[in-house]
Design a protein around this motif. Sequence first.
Motif, mmCIF file in Angstrom:
data_model
loop_
_atom_site.group_PDB
_atom_site.id
_atom_site.type_symbol
_atom_site.label_atom_id
_atom_site.label_comp_id
_atom_site.label_asym_id
_atom_site.label_seq_id
_atom_site.Cartn_x
_atom_site.Cartn_y
_atom_site.Cartn_z
ATOM 1 N N LEU A 311 87.516 -18.478 -35.831
ATOM 2 C CA LEU A 311 87.106 -18.826 -37.187
ATOM 3 C C LEU A 311 88.086 -19.825 -37.794
ATOM 4 C CD1 LEU A 311 85.181 -18.404 -39.540
ATOM 5 C CD2 LEU A 311 86.467 -16.343 -40.172
ATOM 6 N N TYR A 352 79.695 -15.543 -36.040
ATOM 7 C CA TYR A 352 80.309 -14.628 -37.007
ATOM 8 C C TYR A 352 79.245 -14.092 -37.977
ATOM 9 C CZ TYR A 352 84.678 -16.356 -35.138
ATOM 10 O OH TYR A 352 85.714 -16.671 -34.278
ATOM 11 N N GLU A 356 81.488 -10.274 -40.561
ATOM 12 C CA GLU A 356 82.577 -10.838 -39.766
ATOM 13 C C GLU A 356 83.136 -12.121 -40.389
ATOM 14 O OE1 GLU A 356 82.685 -10.767 -35.479
ATOM 15 O OE2 GLU A 356 80.634 -9.987 -35.464
ATOM 16 N N MET A 357 82.389 -12.661 -41.362
ATOM 17 C CA MET A 357 82.833 -13.859 -42.078
ATOM 18 C C MET A 357 82.465 -13.693 -43.540
ATOM 19 S SD MET A 357 81.680 -17.858 -41.473
ATOM 20 C CE MET A 357 79.931 -17.379 -41.339
ATOM 21 N N GLN A 361 84.782 -17.872 -46.789
ATOM 22 C CA GLN A 361 85.108 -18.580 -45.547
ATOM 23 C C GLN A 361 83.968 -19.494 -45.128
ATOM 24 O OE1 GLN A 361 85.964 -14.971 -43.332
ATOM 25 N NE2 GLN A 361 88.121 -15.582 -43.087
#
Length: 424
Positions: A311, A352, A356-357, A361
């Motif tokens: 990421l 993601y 997860e994100m 972001q």
Amino acid sequence: MSSGFSKPSTLDGIKRLAKNIKRERNIPHHLALDTAAVEAGYQNIRHAQEQLQARIAQGFKVFLTAYWAAGRAEAGRETLSIQLPKPLGDIIARHQFTAARNLGWFHLESADHLERRIDLNSQATARDVLLTAARTLHFMAATGLRPATTQKQERPMRVFDGLPGRDHQSYWFDGDTGAWVFLDEPYPHVDVEQRRAWAQQRDIRIVSAKWDGLHNPGSAVPYVFCVDETLADRLPGQLERLQASGERGWDGESASYFSQFVGPARQASGAPRRPRPMPAPRGVARNGALPYGGRGAGQSSLWRPAKRMSLETHLTIGPLLYALDHESFPGPQRRTIGRVRSTLDDWLQLEYPGDEMSSEQFNEAYYGKYREPIVARAAQLDAIRSIATKLRDGYPSCGPRDKLISLLANVETRLGKSASGKPL
């Protein structure tokens, strides 16, 4: 050839070319007609008349196919045949389909067969799509117009970005002379007088013809704009004859979903036809890549690396691509940068998913927070090299990764030539 465009394929086209030849070479009209006929591939004007009239009388059959599926219970193939006054290849070139209204989803399966590969959701929709495509082919055959596909062809029509009530527009040019035609098909609520005044201020003619148009005939109202006087005088008669010929109802062939239509041109070629593309099974890696994208029949899968990039690396690459994708960046290279940017944005969301994100972001990556454009050529080249290096280090070697790196290398090469004074 005197006209500078593709050779005429109709008697009207030969006559228009003859007028130019007569004026340019100062020769009698009958000699100009013979010369134009020779340039069009005939022995003389009489030979052209005999050959073209025989073709029109005989007609050329073209087939259009679409597939449909309504859940798992019902599915089928629909094929429509139409008669055109000249071969399909003389009406539209292979590269022009994507730009033509009602034809953009069709694939030229063979010289006389157009196929819509992606499934439609019902038999009625499939039939309507085929009849609509036929309408566009008849329009082009009747007028000699072709869809604009290049910036040079579209540039004179950019003025229509400011047309009041602009809707359902399409861009055309005359196959013999290159003169442009802008077709706009809004619904009746537009202010007609405002549009007429707008055109008059710019010395643009609105062609008046009793014709229902290409988009939703009977509901939308077609406006045909051009500046070429000869074309403006010719189109009304052609469009009205087209309207008088009528639009038939469905009389095509219905067949099994799993059958494939093979037309006369394909049979004559002796080459077997390719099956429709199908998506790869989800979740099954091939050569280090995973499929994604379309799931329906007729759609090829897109591919991404099977192992995700960090990421942090996405959040470093995203701002660089954002800063390169701006108006002062050279057009073709900017489109490539935009393609890389869009692709990586897709990969990021697949790599993601869910929590997860964070949304913050995501907005920091490819399309969120504003980035100051990179305008210095040396800085642009440095950014492109940096992106390629991060992709090479961030993903394992695989086809999708290597394709993006190759695209960036091409942009770097073209920009490098520009920086050294060589033309792009």
